[in-house]
Motif scaffolding. Structure first.
Motif, mmCIF file in Angstrom:
data_model
loop_
_atom_site.group_PDB
_atom_site.id
_atom_site.type_symbol
_atom_site.label_atom_id
_atom_site.label_comp_id
_atom_site.label_asym_id
_atom_site.label_seq_id
_atom_site.Cartn_x
_atom_site.Cartn_y
_atom_site.Cartn_z
ATOM 1 N N SER A 181 -2.947 48.695 26.239
ATOM 2 C CA SER A 181 -4.295 48.042 26.090
ATOM 3 C C SER A 181 -5.375 48.468 27.121
ATOM 4 O O SER A 181 -5.414 47.660 28.305
ATOM 5 C CB SER A 181 -4.163 46.441 26.165
ATOM 6 O OG SER A 181 -2.851 46.031 25.604
ATOM 7 N N PHE A 183 -9.259 48.551 28.011
ATOM 8 C CA PHE A 183 -10.438 48.370 27.417
ATOM 9 C C PHE A 183 -11.813 48.902 28.261
ATOM 10 O O PHE A 183 -11.809 48.908 29.444
ATOM 11 C CB PHE A 183 -10.740 46.808 27.735
ATOM 12 C CG PHE A 183 -9.727 45.608 27.012
ATOM 13 C CD1 PHE A 183 -10.466 45.284 25.625
ATOM 14 C CD2 PHE A 183 -8.595 45.824 27.261
ATOM 15 C CE1 PHE A 183 -9.530 44.391 25.031
ATOM 16 C CE2 PHE A 183 -7.599 44.960 26.389
ATOM 17 C CZ PHE A 183 -8.012 44.212 25.323
ATOM 18 N N GLN A 210 -22.476 42.204 22.880
ATOM 19 C CA GLN A 210 -20.871 43.109 22.791
ATOM 20 C C GLN A 210 -20.692 43.457 24.223
ATOM 21 O O GLN A 210 -19.438 43.311 24.678
ATOM 22 C CB GLN A 210 -21.161 44.447 22.098
ATOM 23 C CG GLN A 210 -20.103 44.808 21.326
ATOM 24 C CD GLN A 210 -20.103 45.944 20.607
ATOM 25 O OE1 GLN A 210 -20.989 46.718 20.717
ATOM 26 N NE2 GLN A 210 -19.287 46.194 19.735
ATOM 27 N N GLN A 213 -18.935 40.578 25.660
ATOM 28 C CA GLN A 213 -17.614 40.273 25.075
ATOM 29 C C GLN A 213 -16.468 41.266 25.578
ATOM 30 O O GLN A 213 -15.195 40.893 25.923
ATOM 31 C CB GLN A 213 -17.916 40.349 23.534
ATOM 32 C CG GLN A 213 -16.636 40.114 22.570
ATOM 33 C CD GLN A 213 -16.240 38.717 22.856
ATOM 34 O OE1 GLN A 213 -16.904 37.843 23.366
ATOM 35 N NE2 GLN A 213 -14.977 38.297 22.367
ATOM 36 N N ARG A 214 -16.971 42.488 25.789
ATOM 37 C CA ARG A 214 -15.939 43.509 26.033
ATOM 38 C C ARG A 214 -15.336 43.177 27.559
ATOM 39 O O ARG A 214 -14.059 43.415 27.852
ATOM 40 C CB ARG A 214 -16.440 44.519 26.323
ATOM 41 C CG ARG A 214 -16.676 45.326 25.231
ATOM 42 C CD ARG A 214 -16.753 46.827 25.359
ATOM 43 N NE ARG A 214 -17.121 47.669 24.139
ATOM 44 C CZ ARG A 214 -18.173 48.220 23.787
ATOM 45 N NH1 ARG A 214 -19.078 48.452 24.871
ATOM 46 N NH2 ARG A 214 -18.478 48.967 22.806
ATOM 47 N N GLN A 217 -12.910 39.795 26.794
ATOM 48 C CA GLN A 217 -11.845 40.005 25.576
ATOM 49 C C GLN A 217 -10.361 40.609 26.547
ATOM 50 O O GLN A 217 -9.251 39.831 26.293
ATOM 51 C CB GLN A 217 -11.991 41.140 25.078
ATOM 52 C CG GLN A 217 -11.753 41.120 23.490
ATOM 53 C CD GLN A 217 -12.189 41.969 22.649
ATOM 54 O OE1 GLN A 217 -12.860 43.195 23.156
ATOM 55 N NE2 GLN A 217 -11.985 42.076 21.338
ATOM 56 N N GLN A 220 -9.155 37.424 28.315
ATOM 57 C CA GLN A 220 -8.676 36.102 27.255
ATOM 58 C C GLN A 220 -7.312 36.587 26.688
ATOM 59 O O GLN A 220 -6.406 35.808 26.350
ATOM 60 C CB GLN A 220 -9.701 35.861 26.084
ATOM 61 C CG GLN A 220 -10.531 34.981 26.762
ATOM 62 C CD GLN A 220 -11.621 34.423 25.784
ATOM 63 O OE1 GLN A 220 -11.783 35.203 24.662
ATOM 64 N NE2 GLN A 220 -12.368 33.407 25.822
ATOM 65 N N MET A 221 -7.216 38.040 26.556
ATOM 66 C CA MET A 221 -6.161 38.357 25.877
ATOM 67 C C MET A 221 -4.829 38.375 26.678
ATOM 68 O O MET A 221 -3.687 37.637 26.173
ATOM 69 C CB MET A 221 -6.131 40.088 25.638
ATOM 70 C CG MET A 221 -4.977 40.601 24.909
ATOM 71 S SD MET A 221 -4.752 42.289 24.765
ATOM 72 C CE MET A 221 -3.918 42.660 26.564
#
Ligand SMILES: Nc1nc2c(ncn2[C@@H]2O[C@H](COP(=O)(O)OP(=O)(O)OP(=O)(O)O)[C@@H](O)[C@H]2O)c(=O)[nH]1
Ligand SMILES: [Mg+2]
Length: 234
Positions: A181, A183, A210, A213-214, A217, A220-221
């Motif tokens: 993962s 990002f 965006q 949000q990146r 994310q 939060q994941m």
């Protein structure tokens, strides 16, 4: 126990602990500051505290940064999660060892600037050295933030290069899957998007810019993956 050790220990006693790891100047403090600012804007009740320990002249972290958030229910209720950053400068290795104790999740920040390849590699090597068997057990939830994607394409690496970095750092095949993962983010772009939106008085948590949000994310994941795994243990 020193004062810092006591604080790290006490704060991680309840809830879950996530450590933001990476070389100096990679953007760890900036990422945590952004996450904190967004939470404070969207859900101030969920924000408990935010402590930054930095050298005022260089703005580099000289202890660690620490922020605590609630998952709901307001102060004193519900589940807490603690985000720590490590100080990336070489001289703080012993502090990094303390901060990483007892973690549930990791956000590994990689500096995408090509010239910082060796610092990134050494930081990854050290992570595996200090976290020992725990990281191999699969118990730690991990996401990678490849930061500074705003840099010109010729002077930065991309997510496709992260595998090579892992190999150079001696990360095993099995663990490289855990690191799948990745990002691609830019804290700088996120900051300017945040400022723009706030100056215009426009903010909708369901439609964050965006770039913002990146940043949210991967954190939060990791929180979600830890919660799922904790629930499965019960
Ligand atoms: N171009 C660019 N610069 C960034 C970005 N994110 C952070 N920076 C800059 O990088 C520098 C270091 O950021 P910090 O967040 O303090 O770095 P750190 O990883 O906490 O560093 P240590 O505390 O020394 O471990 C600052 O000047 C930031 O403004 C980004 O996405 N793009
Ligand atoms: Mg810092």
């Amino acid at each position: 126990m020193s004062q810092e050790e006591e604080l790290v220990f006490e704060e991680s006693q309840q809830g879950i602990k996530i450590v933001i790891w990476g070389p100096t100047l990679a953007g760890k403090t900036t990422a945590l500051s952004l996450f904190h600012a967004i939470k404070k804007k969207e859900d101030p009740e969920s924000v408990y505290n935010f402590l930054k320990l930095e050298d005022k002249a260089t703005e580099r972290t000289i202890g660690f940064d620490q922020a605590t958030f609630g998952l709901g229910g307001g102060p004193g209720k519900g589940f807490k999660y603690h985000l720590f950053t490590t100080p990336g400068q070489d001289r703080f290795k012993s502090m990094r060892k303390i901060v990483i104790n007892g973690l549930h999740g990791l956000i590994v920040v990689i500096d995408s600037e090509k010239a910082r390849w060796e610092e990134n590699r050494d930081s990854l090597k050290e992570l595996f050295e200090v976290s020992g068997d725990k990281i191999y057990s699969g118990d730690i939830k991990i996401a990678i933030m490849l930061n500074k994607m705003d840099l010109p394409v010729e002077s930065r690496i991309s997510a496709a290069d992260v595998g090579r970095l892992m190999i150079e750092a001696g990360v095993s095949d099995k663990l490289r899957d855990t690191f799948a993962s990745t990002f691609e983010v830019s804290c700088l772009d996120a900051l300017s998007a945040l400022r723009d939106a706030w100056n215009k008085g426009e903010w909708n948590p369901k439609q964050r810019p965006q770039a913002v949000q990146r940043i949210i994310q991967p954190i939060q994941m990791v929180i979600r993956d830890i919660l799922i795994s904790e629930l499965q243990k019960r």
